[in-house]
Design a protein around this motif. Structure first.
Motif, mmCIF file in Angstrom:
data_model
loop_
_atom_site.group_PDB
_atom_site.id
_atom_site.type_symbol
_atom_site.label_atom_id
_atom_site.label_comp_id
_atom_site.label_asym_id
_atom_site.label_seq_id
_atom_site.Cartn_x
_atom_site.Cartn_y
_atom_site.Cartn_z
ATOM 1 N N THR A 111 0.833 -1.194 0.000
ATOM 2 C CA THR A 111 0.000 0.000 0.000
ATOM 3 C C THR A 111 0.874 1.252 0.000
ATOM 4 N N GLU A 112 0.266 2.386 -0.296
ATOM 5 C CA GLU A 112 0.996 3.645 -0.245
ATOM 6 C C GLU A 112 1.502 3.917 1.162
ATOM 7 N N GLU A 113 0.697 3.561 2.150
ATOM 8 C CA GLU A 113 1.110 3.780 3.539
ATOM 9 C C GLU A 113 2.354 2.960 3.870
ATOM 10 N N GLU A 114 2.389 1.693 3.446
ATOM 11 C CA GLU A 114 3.565 0.866 3.686
ATOM 12 C C GLU A 114 4.779 1.425 2.948
ATOM 13 N N ALA A 115 4.580 1.929 1.743
ATOM 14 C CA ALA A 115 5.690 2.509 0.979
ATOM 15 C C ALA A 115 6.248 3.751 1.673
ATOM 16 N N ARG A 116 5.352 4.593 2.204
ATOM 17 C CA ARG A 116 5.818 5.793 2.917
ATOM 18 C C ARG A 116 6.571 5.400 4.182
ATOM 19 N N HIS A 117 6.068 4.388 4.870
ATOM 20 C CA HIS A 117 6.748 3.923 6.092
ATOM 21 C C HIS A 117 8.154 3.436 5.760
ATOM 22 N N ARG A 118 8.285 2.656 4.692
ATOM 23 C CA ARG A 118 9.598 2.137 4.319
ATOM 24 C C ARG A 118 10.556 3.281 3.986
ATOM 25 N N LEU A 119 10.113 4.244 3.208
ATOM 26 C CA LEU A 119 10.966 5.365 2.844
ATOM 27 C C LEU A 119 11.399 6.141 4.085
ATOM 28 N N ASP A 120 10.479 6.336 5.006
ATOM 29 C CA ASP A 120 10.799 7.048 6.243
ATOM 30 C C ASP A 120 11.861 6.285 7.044
ATOM 31 N N VAL A 121 11.699 4.953 7.155
ATOM 32 C CA VAL A 121 12.668 4.146 7.893
ATOM 33 C C VAL A 121 14.045 4.224 7.236
ATOM 34 N N GLY B 58 17.329 -0.892 12.940
ATOM 35 C CA GLY B 58 16.763 -2.176 13.323
ATOM 36 C C GLY B 58 15.478 -2.506 12.592
ATOM 37 N N GLN B 59 14.841 -1.495 11.998
ATOM 38 C CA GLN B 59 13.599 -1.719 11.252
ATOM 39 C C GLN B 59 13.835 -1.952 9.765
ATOM 40 N N VAL B 60 15.063 -1.739 9.306
ATOM 41 C CA VAL B 60 15.384 -1.975 7.894
ATOM 42 C C VAL B 60 15.487 -3.479 7.672
ATOM 43 N N GLY C 107 16.309 -21.249 35.190
ATOM 44 C CA GLY C 107 17.488 -20.418 35.399
ATOM 45 C C GLY C 107 18.154 -19.969 34.110
ATOM 46 N N ARG C 108 17.732 -20.564 32.985
ATOM 47 C CA ARG C 108 18.285 -20.169 31.678
ATOM 48 C C ARG C 108 17.137 -19.964 30.693
ATOM 49 N N PRO C 109 16.321 -18.955 30.918
ATOM 50 C CA PRO C 109 15.189 -18.726 30.010
ATOM 51 C C PRO C 109 15.660 -18.270 28.635
ATOM 52 N N PHE C 110 14.929 -18.649 27.617
ATOM 53 C CA PHE C 110 15.259 -18.226 26.260
ATOM 54 C C PHE C 110 14.773 -16.791 26.064
ATOM 55 N N PRO C 111 15.653 -15.872 25.701
ATOM 56 C CA PRO C 111 15.258 -14.459 25.617
ATOM 57 C C PRO C 111 14.523 -14.091 24.329
ATOM 58 N N GLY C 112 14.351 -15.048 23.422
ATOM 59 C CA GLY C 112 13.683 -14.748 22.163
ATOM 60 C C GLY C 112 14.670 -14.603 21.023
ATOM 61 N N ARG C 113 14.140 -14.275 19.859
ATOM 62 C CA ARG C 113 14.962 -14.154 18.657
ATOM 63 C C ARG C 113 16.122 -13.200 18.908
ATOM 64 N N PRO C 114 17.369 -13.622 18.653
ATOM 65 C CA PRO C 114 18.523 -12.759 18.950
ATOM 66 C C PRO C 114 18.625 -11.617 17.960
ATOM 67 N N PRO C 115 19.406 -10.599 18.276
ATOM 68 C CA PRO C 115 19.613 -9.500 17.334
ATOM 69 C C PRO C 115 20.203 -10.014 16.024
ATOM 70 N N ARG C 116 19.980 -9.267 14.967
ATOM 71 C CA ARG C 116 20.459 -9.647 13.646
ATOM 72 C C ARG C 116 21.972 -9.879 13.661
ATOM 73 N N GLY C 117 22.393 -11.037 13.149
ATOM 74 C CA GLY C 117 23.803 -11.382 13.100
ATOM 75 C C GLY C 117 24.325 -12.043 14.358
ATOM 76 N N ASP C 118 23.522 -12.087 15.415
ATOM 77 C CA ASP C 118 23.943 -12.686 16.679
ATOM 78 C C ASP C 118 23.382 -14.103 16.787
ATOM 79 N N VAL C 119 23.784 -14.817 17.833
ATOM 80 C CA VAL C 119 23.284 -16.160 18.095
ATOM 81 C C VAL C 119 22.742 -16.198 19.518
#
Length: 552
Positions: A361-371, A383-385, A407-419
């Motif tokens: 949509t146009e809204e999604e396109a504007r959001h992408r350009l802004d990011v 981080g949004q790119v 005692g070792r909870p999984f923190p979720g998806r790691p940052p890009r490029g990390d493990v």
């Protein structure tokens, strides 16, 4: 390699890289294998999937080809992202251990297939049959029978189980198994060319361009490949005509906008339309569905073949453990639980990427350009790119085979490029270890892939595991393995812990009581678990378990 097991073979339907990997891994566990492929022989045309992730190289290393794939391929450690002609950001890839493999290696799928074929030819347990198109599939409590159409007429082949991985055009097989394949197809197309030329400084990095001046309004992705070749992907309109582009000189102009005024050769070219689809089930009785036959995703992130190879490893060790009698048939259901969740993660990640690449949509396109405009100076915007989150092993945190550790909870998806930080369900970091009685230094993941592995901390009692009919279980004191301290550092091991590793090198459990190890091993094998309130044999006899380490 486990001693050969007599009896019927396991069937592998499809001789692509996923099927080749499954066949070699099954043979590594001592199982006879028959590979059936509808094609008359190997197709040497086209580079196809080129980007192999570190942990996939590790799987291939267990069957003798990982190091050679890495040696022949082009290694890269940096991913650069541009908006128009300005670099927005770049990142390198983390390694919590000391893997001998680079984060990514680019190599033609044809060359990878050739290396795997060499290993298959050397294996007396693998029988490859080309020109066998599966036309019917039946199964019962004893096995799987497929009917094949060949040049010599109809033949029937029977095995105890099957790994079905004949590739994306598997509608007939999915229908035989009663599977649906829901999802979507993306409207835009992508032009892919492998171009041989000289681009100094581009040999060790991936480049992604949003809206460059030479492909306005769309994207371009450039990957280095061996032999001075570069894979270039252009996003193109739905009505793109490759033949017309070539005849008008447009293709030459496209390529020169990237490579400049220097000689080049087109090695391979094609136009693709990408799909995002996932079968509703990845296990149907004795048949485990893997690779593109089970899931299709866009290639941004290189999650197709890489995920398929991890399907093959998951399927192979579980079928092997069932065939050897080390685990009940119920273990196979965990294949669906784990690999379907992994495939769904890949669908979610790549679909989000395609939404960013191709706004609806146009809204999604504007959001992408802004990011993209803000990302030049704003760390949060970077981080949004989304130019494609690159392939990574899935974390089996919610698997029925995993024993959770509060005692070792999984923190979720790691940052890009990390493990992820090591924890139950996560692929264990790799590092060199020293094993008593072995003259060579091995790696932790090599050790783990020999069976079920228990690592015991210095202050932890040695667990006693129940005797089993040949189940490959080894127990090691961490200090004995870790002459350099790398193992403790990579795991972040705490005093008194015991770590249980699966045959695919994922962490099954991290425990602080020796009495909990046997139930955790039973759980990872899908065996009925003991009553945790019942005394273990070690407790009942009242003796210390520090007197020695045993291999069960």
């Amino acid at each position: 390699m486990t001693a050969p097991l007599p009896g019927p073979p396991v069937l592998v339907l499809g001789a692509g890289p996923v099927g080749q990997t499954a066949a070699l891994l099954l043979a590594r566990w001592g199982l006879p294998v028959v590979v059936l492929d509808a094609r008359p022989g190997r197709d040497p045309i086209g580079s196809k999937a080129i980007c192999q992730q570190r942990d996939v190289l590790d799987v291939w290393d267990s069957v003798g080809v990982g190091a050679e794939v890495a040696r022949r391929g082009v290694t890269w450690t940096t991913a650069r992202t541009f908006h128009r002609d300005h670099e927005v950001f770049s990142f390198t890839f983390a390694d919590r251990g000391r893997s001998p493999f680079p984060p990514f290696v680019n190599i033609s799928q044809c060359e990878t297939e050739a290396l795997l074929d060499e290993r298959i030819a050397a294996s007396p347990l693998v029988d490859v049959r080309w020109g066998h198109r599966v036309t019917a599939l039946e199964q019962d409590g004893d096995g799987v029978t497929v009917t094949c159409e060949t040049t010599d007429g109809e033949v029937r082949v029977t095995g105890t189980h099957a790994v079905a991985c004949p590739g994306p055009r598997s509608d007939a097989l999915r229908s035989m198994l009663g599977l649906s394949f829901p999802g979507e197809s993306f409207e835009d197309h992508f032009l892919i060319c492998d171009v041989r030329t000289d681009l100094p400084g581009w040999e060790s990095e991936r480049r992604f361009y949003f809206d460059p001046g030479w492909n306005p309004g769309r994207q371009v992705l450039i990957h280095p490949c061996p032999d001075s070749t570069f894979r270039i992907d252009w996003q193109v309109p739905p009505d793109f005509d490759l033949a017309a582009e070539e005849s008008s000189g447009g293709l030459d102009r496209r390529i020169r906008q990237v490579v400049g005024d220097r000689p080049y050769e087109i090695v391979w070219k094609s136009v693709y339309r990408f799909h995002s689809r996932l079968v509703d089930r990845m296990r149907v009785g004795r048949v485990l569905v893997a690779g593109d036959a089970a899931h299709l995703v866009s290639p941004f992130g290189a999650r197709g073949l890489n995920s398929g190879v991890l399907d093959a490893e998951n399927a192979a060790w579980k079928i092997a453990f069932v065939r050897h009698g080390w685990a009940p048939e119920e273990l196979l259901e965990s294949y669906h639980a784990e690999r379907h969740a992994a495939a769904q993660e890949n669908v979610d990640v790549t679909t989000a990427t395609m939404r960013f690449l191709v706004p609806r949509t146009e809204e999604e396109a504007r959001h992408r350009l802004d990011v993209l405009e803000r990302a030049a100076t704003d760390l949060a915007a970077r981080g949004q790119v989304d130019s494609g989150r690159l392939a990574e092993p899935f974390w089996y945190v919610d698997s029925p085979l995993t024993t959770p550790d509060p005692g070792r909870p999984f923190p979720g998806r790691p940052p890009r490029g990390d493990v992820p930080v090591p924890a139950p369900g996560v692929l264990v970091p790799d590092c060199p270890v020293t094993v008593a009685g072995r003259p060579d230094v091995v790696r932790l993941r090599q050790l783990a892939r020999e069976g079920v592995t228990v690592l015991v901390g210095d202050d932890a009692p040695v667990p006693e595991l129940p005797a089993s009919d040949g189940l490959p279980v080894s127990v090691h004191r961490m200090t004995d393995l870790d002459g350099t301290g790398l193992l403790h550092e990579a795991l972040g091991a705490r005093p008194g812990e015991a770590w249980v590793l699966r045959p695919d090198a994922h962490v099954a459990a991290v425990l602080t009581r020796a009495a909990d190890v046997a139930p955790a091993v039973a759980r990872l094998l899908a065996r009925p678990q003991e009553d945790p309130r019942a005394p273990h044999r070690s407790q009942a006899r009242g003796g210390s378990l520090h007197e020695g380490l045993a291999t069960v």
